[in-house]
Design a protein around this motif. Structure first.
Motif, PDB file in Angstrom:
ATOM      1  N   GLU A 296       0.830  -1.208   0.000  1.00 43.57           N
ATOM      2  CA  GLU A 296       0.000   0.000   0.000  1.00 43.57           C
ATOM      3  C   GLU A 296       0.865   1.259   0.000  1.00 43.57           C
ATOM      4  O   GLU A 296       0.520   2.259  -0.604  1.00 43.57           O
ATOM      5  CB  GLU A 296      -0.939   0.010   1.213  1.00 43.57           C
ATOM      6  CG  GLU A 296      -1.968  -1.088   1.205  1.00 43.57           C
ATOM      7  CD  GLU A 296      -2.961  -0.957   0.067  1.00 43.57           C
ATOM      8  OE1 GLU A 296      -3.232   0.179  -0.378  1.00 43.57           O
ATOM      9  OE2 GLU A 296      -3.463  -1.992  -0.385  1.00 43.57           O
ATOM     10  N   LEU A 297       1.986   1.223   0.685  1.00 40.20           N
ATOM     11  CA  LEU A 297       2.888   2.378   0.750  1.00 40.20           C
ATOM     12  C   LEU A 297       3.694   2.541  -0.531  1.00 40.20           C
ATOM     13  O   LEU A 297       3.781   3.629  -1.091  1.00 40.20           O
ATOM     14  CB  LEU A 297       3.831   2.250   1.946  1.00 40.20           C
ATOM     15  CG  LEU A 297       3.153   2.262   3.320  1.00 40.20           C
ATOM     16  CD1 LEU A 297       4.148   1.888   4.400  1.00 40.20           C
ATOM     17  CD2 LEU A 297       2.531   3.618   3.590  1.00 40.20           C
ATOM     18  N   PHE A 298       4.291   1.450  -1.017  1.00 44.68           N
ATOM     19  CA  PHE A 298       5.131   1.517  -2.212  1.00 44.68           C
ATOM     20  C   PHE A 298       4.320   1.906  -3.444  1.00 44.68           C
ATOM     21  O   PHE A 298       4.812   2.636  -4.298  1.00 44.68           O
ATOM     22  CB  PHE A 298       5.850   0.185  -2.447  1.00 44.68           C
ATOM     23  CG  PHE A 298       7.077   0.020  -1.608  1.00 44.68           C
ATOM     24  CD1 PHE A 298       8.305   0.473  -2.059  1.00 44.68           C
ATOM     25  CD2 PHE A 298       7.007  -0.573  -0.370  1.00 44.68           C
ATOM     26  CE1 PHE A 298       9.441   0.329  -1.297  1.00 44.68           C
ATOM     27  CE2 PHE A 298       8.139  -0.721   0.408  1.00 44.68           C
ATOM     28  CZ  PHE A 298       9.361  -0.273  -0.049  1.00 44.68           C
ATOM     29  N   ALA A 299       3.109   1.419  -3.560  1.00 47.33           N
ATOM     30  CA  ALA A 299       2.280   1.698  -4.744  1.00 47.33           C
ATOM     31  C   ALA A 299       1.900   3.172  -4.841  1.00 47.33           C
ATOM     32  O   ALA A 299       1.524   3.637  -5.912  1.00 47.33           O
ATOM     33  CB  ALA A 299       1.029   0.833  -4.719  1.00 47.33           C
ATOM     34  N   ARG A 300       1.985   3.896  -3.759  1.00 46.19           N
ATOM     35  CA  ARG A 300       1.603   5.311  -3.771  1.00 46.19           C
ATOM     36  C   ARG A 300       2.745   6.240  -4.174  1.00 46.19           C
ATOM     37  O   ARG A 300       2.552   7.432  -4.319  1.00 46.19           O
ATOM     38  CB  ARG A 300       1.046   5.698  -2.404  1.00 46.19           C
ATOM     39  CG  ARG A 300      -0.362   5.178  -2.232  1.00 46.19           C
ATOM     40  CD  ARG A 300      -0.928   5.438  -0.855  1.00 46.19           C
ATOM     41  NE  ARG A 300      -2.361   5.248  -0.847  1.00 46.19           N
ATOM     42  CZ  ARG A 300      -2.979   4.079  -0.969  1.00 46.19           C
ATOM     43  NH1 ARG A 300      -2.275   2.990  -1.123  1.00 46.19           N
ATOM     44  NH2 ARG A 300      -4.294   4.006  -0.935  1.00 46.19           N
ATOM     45  N   LYS A 301       3.930   5.723  -4.348  1.00 50.97           N
ATOM     46  CA  LYS A 301       5.074   6.538  -4.767  1.00 50.97           C
ATOM     47  C   LYS A 301       5.174   6.498  -6.285  1.00 50.97           C
ATOM     48  O   LYS A 301       5.379   5.456  -6.881  1.00 50.97           O
ATOM     49  CB  LYS A 301       6.377   6.025  -4.145  1.00 50.97           C
ATOM     50  CG  LYS A 301       6.372   6.041  -2.631  1.00 50.97           C
ATOM     51  CD  LYS A 301       6.200   7.445  -2.102  1.00 50.97           C
ATOM     52  CE  LYS A 301       6.251   7.460  -0.587  1.00 50.97           C
ATOM     53  NZ  LYS A 301       5.987   8.767  -0.043  1.00 50.97           N
ATOM     54  N   LEU A 302       5.011   7.637  -6.922  1.00 51.09           N
ATOM     55  CA  LEU A 302       5.025   7.706  -8.382  1.00 51.09           C
ATOM     56  C   LEU A 302       6.408   7.954  -8.963  1.00 51.09           C
ATOM     57  O   LEU A 302       6.633   7.731 -10.148  1.00 51.09           O
ATOM     58  CB  LEU A 302       4.064   8.789  -8.870  1.00 51.09           C
ATOM     59  CG  LEU A 302       2.591   8.568  -8.516  1.00 51.09           C
ATOM     60  CD1 LEU A 302       1.741   9.716  -9.035  1.00 51.09           C
ATOM     61  CD2 LEU A 302       2.101   7.240  -9.066  1.00 51.09           C
ATOM     62  N   LEU A 303       7.339   8.426  -8.143  1.00 49.26           N
ATOM     63  CA  LEU A 303       8.683   8.751  -8.623  1.00 49.26           C
ATOM     64  C   LEU A 303       9.729   8.094  -7.731  1.00 49.26           C
ATOM     65  O   LEU A 303       9.476   7.845  -6.550  1.00 49.26           O
ATOM     66  CB  LEU A 303       8.895  10.273  -8.620  1.00 49.26           C
ATOM     67  CG  LEU A 303       7.976  11.070  -9.543  1.00 49.26           C
ATOM     68  CD1 LEU A 303       8.152  12.558  -9.294  1.00 49.26           C
ATOM     69  CD2 LEU A 303       8.265  10.730 -10.989  1.00 49.26           C
TER      70      LEU A 303
ATOM     71  N   GLY B  64       8.114  -5.907 -19.685  1.00 46.27           N
ATOM     72  CA  GLY B  64       7.015  -5.934 -18.727  1.00 46.27           C
ATOM     73  C   GLY B  64       7.433  -5.245 -17.445  1.00 46.27           C
ATOM     74  O   GLY B  64       8.116  -4.231 -17.450  1.00 46.27           O
ATOM     75  N   ASP B  65       7.071  -5.838 -16.335  1.00 45.08           N
ATOM     76  CA  ASP B  65       7.390  -5.266 -15.035  1.00 45.08           C
ATOM     77  C   ASP B  65       8.885  -5.383 -14.742  1.00 45.08           C
ATOM     78  O   ASP B  65       9.451  -6.472 -14.813  1.00 45.08           O
ATOM     79  CB  ASP B  65       6.629  -5.996 -13.939  1.00 45.08           C
ATOM     80  CG  ASP B  65       5.143  -5.732 -13.957  1.00 45.08           C
ATOM     81  OD1 ASP B  65       4.720  -4.878 -14.770  1.00 45.08           O
ATOM     82  OD2 ASP B  65       4.402  -6.335 -13.195  1.00 45.08           O
ATOM     83  N   ILE B  66       9.507  -4.264 -14.406  1.00 43.03           N
ATOM     84  CA  ILE B  66      10.876  -4.284 -13.879  1.00 43.03           C
ATOM     85  C   ILE B  66      10.733  -4.059 -12.374  1.00 43.03           C
ATOM     86  O   ILE B  66      10.941  -4.959 -11.589  1.00 43.03           O
ATOM     87  CB  ILE B  66      11.765  -3.204 -14.528  1.00 43.03           C
ATOM     88  CG1 ILE B  66      11.793  -3.352 -16.043  1.00 43.03           C
ATOM     89  CG2 ILE B  66      13.173  -3.290 -13.957  1.00 43.03           C
ATOM     90  CD1 ILE B  66      12.462  -2.206 -16.758  1.00 43.03           C
ATOM     91  N   ALA B  67      10.348  -2.853 -11.985  1.00 38.36           N
ATOM     92  CA  ALA B  67      10.101  -2.549 -10.578  1.00 38.36           C
ATOM     93  C   ALA B  67       9.311  -1.252 -10.487  1.00 38.36           C
ATOM     94  O   ALA B  67       9.252  -0.461 -11.434  1.00 38.36           O
ATOM     95  CB  ALA B  67      11.419  -2.412  -9.813  1.00 38.36           C
ATOM     96  N   GLN B  68       8.724  -1.033  -9.316  1.00 36.32           N
ATOM     97  CA  GLN B  68       8.069   0.229  -9.027  1.00 36.32           C
ATOM     98  C   GLN B  68       9.154   1.276  -8.798  1.00 36.32           C
ATOM     99  O   GLN B  68      10.326   0.937  -8.609  1.00 36.32           O
ATOM    100  CB  GLN B  68       7.188   0.090  -7.789  1.00 36.32           C
ATOM    101  CG  GLN B  68       6.050  -0.906  -7.982  1.00 36.32           C
ATOM    102  CD  GLN B  68       5.252  -1.083  -6.725  1.00 36.32           C
ATOM    103  OE1 GLN B  68       4.242  -0.413  -6.539  1.00 36.32           O
ATOM    104  NE2 GLN B  68       5.700  -1.975  -5.842  1.00 36.32           N
ATOM    105  N   PRO B  69       8.802   2.559  -8.770  1.00 36.20           N
ATOM    106  CA  PRO B  69       9.823   3.604  -8.630  1.00 36.20           C
ATOM    107  C   PRO B  69      10.738   3.444  -7.422  1.00 36.20           C
ATOM    108  O   PRO B  69      11.898   3.822  -7.467  1.00 36.20           O
ATOM    109  CB  PRO B  69       9.017   4.893  -8.512  1.00 36.20           C
ATOM    110  CG  PRO B  69       7.728   4.599  -9.192  1.00 36.20           C
ATOM    111  CD  PRO B  69       7.468   3.142  -8.953  1.00 36.20           C
ATOM    112  N   ARG B  70      10.223   2.853  -6.355  1.00 38.85           N
ATOM    113  CA  ARG B  70      11.053   2.654  -5.161  1.00 38.85           C
ATOM    114  C   ARG B  70      11.140   1.189  -4.772  1.00 38.85           C
ATOM    115  O   ARG B  70      11.434   0.864  -3.634  1.00 38.85           O
ATOM    116  CB  ARG B  70      10.506   3.495  -4.013  1.00 38.85           C
ATOM    117  CG  ARG B  70      10.563   4.968  -4.350  1.00 38.85           C
ATOM    118  CD  ARG B  70      10.199   5.853  -3.218  1.00 38.85           C
ATOM    119  NE  ARG B  70      10.139   7.234  -3.694  1.00 38.85           N
ATOM    120  CZ  ARG B  70       9.992   8.264  -2.899  1.00 38.85           C
ATOM    121  NH1 ARG B  70       9.906   8.097  -1.609  1.00 38.85           N
ATOM    122  NH2 ARG B  70       9.935   9.478  -3.415  1.00 38.85           N
ATOM    123  N   GLY B  71      10.886   0.317  -5.744  1.00 32.00           N
ATOM    124  CA  GLY B  71      10.946  -1.110  -5.479  1.00 32.00           C
ATOM    125  C   GLY B  71       9.708  -1.568  -4.740  1.00 32.00           C
ATOM    126  O   GLY B  71       8.611  -1.097  -5.000  1.00 32.00           O
ATOM    127  N   GLY B  72       9.889  -2.469  -3.800  1.00 33.72           N
ATOM    128  CA  GLY B  72       8.774  -2.950  -3.000  1.00 33.72           C
ATOM    129  C   GLY B  72       8.291  -4.308  -3.425  1.00 33.72           C
ATOM    130  O   GLY B  72       8.864  -4.946  -4.298  1.00 33.72           O
TER     131      GLY B  72
END
Length: 134
Positions: free
Chosen positions: A49-56, A125-133
């Motif tokens: 929930e926390l990681f998904a909210r970081k866009l950069l 495809g998916d590499i990672a979110q902006p801050r991982g997670g």
């Protein structure tokens, strides 16, 4: 009915049941932020929930904390949406970030696949979110 026809029929039914081309949904180039959390300091709040909210990505040099299954990344780099020999898929998921070394590897792999095997390009495809997670 032959075994091949039964297999094709079952495959067709499975594709119809899955809906229309979910992997090809256009999404958005500009991801939309999720709504704010009611209590972001809740210790029972899942990390996803926390990681998904970081866009950069965070600022600073690239560094990895943890492992690929339980970790995060600081200073991640985003691969361009379109390259000479690659294209990023599912842009709305915002998972086109990685360590600069990983981004460089993907670019080299795409160029080599084009040069050596004649591939027109690879789909990323998916590499990672902006801050991982997770």
């Amino acid at each position: 009915m032959s075994r091949r026809r039964i297999t094709l029929l079952l495959l067709s039914l499975a594709l119809l049941a899955a809906g229309g081309a979910l992997a090809q949904d256009k999404g958005s180039i500009n991801p939309k932020p999720l709504p704010p959390l009611a209590n972001p300091n809740d210790p029972n709040l899942a990390a996803k929930e926390l990681f998904a909210r970081k866009l950069l990505p965070s600022k600073g040099p690239a560094h990895v904390i943890g492992s690929y299954t339980k970790g995060c990344i600081g200073g991640a780099e985003q691969i361009p949406v379109n390259g000479d020999h690659w294209q990023v898929m599912r842009l709305s998921r915002n998972r086109s970030y990685g360590h600069p070394d990983m981004i460089a590897l993907i670019k080299r792999l795409a160029a080599r696949a084009h040069r050596d095997a004649g591939w027109p390009g690879i789909l990323v495809g998916d590499i990672a979110q902006p801050r991982g997670g997770p």
